[in-house]
Design an enzyme around this catalytic site. Structure first.
Site, PDB file in Angstrom:
ATOM      1  N   GLY A  35      58.185   4.223  16.170  1.00 26.96           N
ATOM      2  CA  GLY A  35      59.578   4.203  15.748  1.00 26.96           C
ATOM      3  C   GLY A  35      60.549   4.541  16.863  1.00 26.96           C
ATOM      4  O   GLY A  35      61.732   4.244  16.785  1.00 26.96           O
ATOM      5  N   HIS A  36      60.047   5.175  17.920  1.00 27.71           N
ATOM      6  CA  HIS A  36      60.933   5.685  18.974  1.00 27.71           C
ATOM      7  C   HIS A  36      60.402   5.265  20.336  1.00 27.71           C
ATOM      8  O   HIS A  36      59.747   6.074  20.999  1.00 27.71           O
ATOM      9  CB  HIS A  36      61.021   7.208  18.864  1.00 27.71           C
ATOM     10  N   PHE A  37      60.641   4.032  20.815  1.00 30.67           N
ATOM     11  CA  PHE A  37      61.293   2.958  20.072  1.00 30.67           C
ATOM     12  C   PHE A  37      60.354   1.758  20.079  1.00 30.67           C
ATOM     13  O   PHE A  37      59.540   1.659  21.019  1.00 30.67           O
ATOM     14  CB  PHE A  37      62.602   2.570  20.755  1.00 30.67           C
ATOM     15  N   LEU A  42      59.500   6.162  24.020  1.00 31.39           N
ATOM     16  CA  LEU A  42      60.102   7.308  24.708  1.00 31.39           C
ATOM     17  C   LEU A  42      59.876   8.557  23.853  1.00 31.39           C
ATOM     18  O   LEU A  42      59.950   8.490  22.620  1.00 31.39           O
ATOM     19  CB  LEU A  42      61.614   7.117  24.882  1.00 31.39           C
TER      20      LEU A  42
END
Lengths: 150, 93
Positions: A35-37, A42
């Site tokens: 989800g990140h990203f 990251l």
């Protein structure tokens, strides 16, 4: 470092009465990166702050011999200076700023390859362990990461 | 040099949403000024730094909770200032 388990510190490298230095390696993969990203993994800034808080917490636990538990209460002057990608090798440093009555303040930062990643001033409430299981877990984890008095 | 009361009032105004002119010697830090526990933590840290002391908030709170001291002894501004002055004097020896 296991991001999804909030296991942020791999190893304590040095410990003094008022300072601690620890290291962590960012994993190559983690559900967090989904989800990140997407397509651009990251480490989230909040987890970098958590990493500084955990290093500070181990310093405080060591100072009081695990008699009580430091809980993060405030984050000030937080600066997220550089992105942190998978496989980054982090050095986390925390220094005691003030040992108050029922609270403590630390200054912490993360470095990687000689570059400042982030820094902040952190305040902790020092409270009784709310559950004996938490105290045991903290002692166990501290031993795993090599937290021993210098 | 500003009195302990004046300096503590400034610290409270700097570390909370309370206006300086709302703080009087008879203000109760929590009941009248509405300082919450997190702001109070910042205020105690600032007092510790400003006066070079360690305000024994935990023992004060224990006394109040045990009923051995009234809350006013520590948490009304004029009394808080007196306690801080006592701590400064004790440190100076």
């Amino acid at each position: 470092m296991l991001l999804e388990y909030f296991s942020m510190i791999d190893r304590v490298m040095s410990l003094g009465p008022e300072t601690i230095t620890a290291v962590s390696k960012v994993p190559e993969s983690s559900p967090v990166f989904e989800g990140h990203f997407p397509g651009h993994p990251l480490v989230p800034g909040v987890l970098l702050i958590e990493t500084m808080a955990q290093a500070s917490g181990y310093l405080l636990l060591s100072r009081i011999d695990f008699a009580r538990m430091p809980f993060l209460a405030s984050v000030k002057e937080a600066k997220l200076r550089s992105f942190v990608a998978p496989l980054a090798e982090l050095t986390i440093e925390a220094t005691l700023v003030h040992d108050g009555s029922g609270y403590a303040v630390t200054s912490a930062r993360i470095m990687a390859e000689g570059k400042r990643i982030c820094d902040a001033e952190l305040t902790f409430r020092i409270m009784d362990f709310p559950d004996p299981g938490l105290e045991e877990a903290m002692r166990t984890r501290a031993a795993q990461i090599g937290l021993t008095p210098s | 040099m500003a009195s302990a009361f004046e300096r503590i009032a400034e610290i409270i105004a700097e570390n909370s949403e309370v206006k300086r002119d709302a703080i009087t010697p008879d203000s109760h830090v929590i009941n009248d000024l509405g300082i919450d526990s997190l702001d109070f933590l910042d205020i105690v840290f600032a007092i510790d730094k400003a006066f070079g002391i360690k305000v024994p908030v935990e023992s004060w709170t224990q006394e109040v909770n045990a009923g051995t001291a009234p809350p006013e002894k520590y948490f009304v501004m004029k009394n808080l200032a007196t306690r801080v002055e006592e701590l400064v004097a004790a440190k100076a020896g």
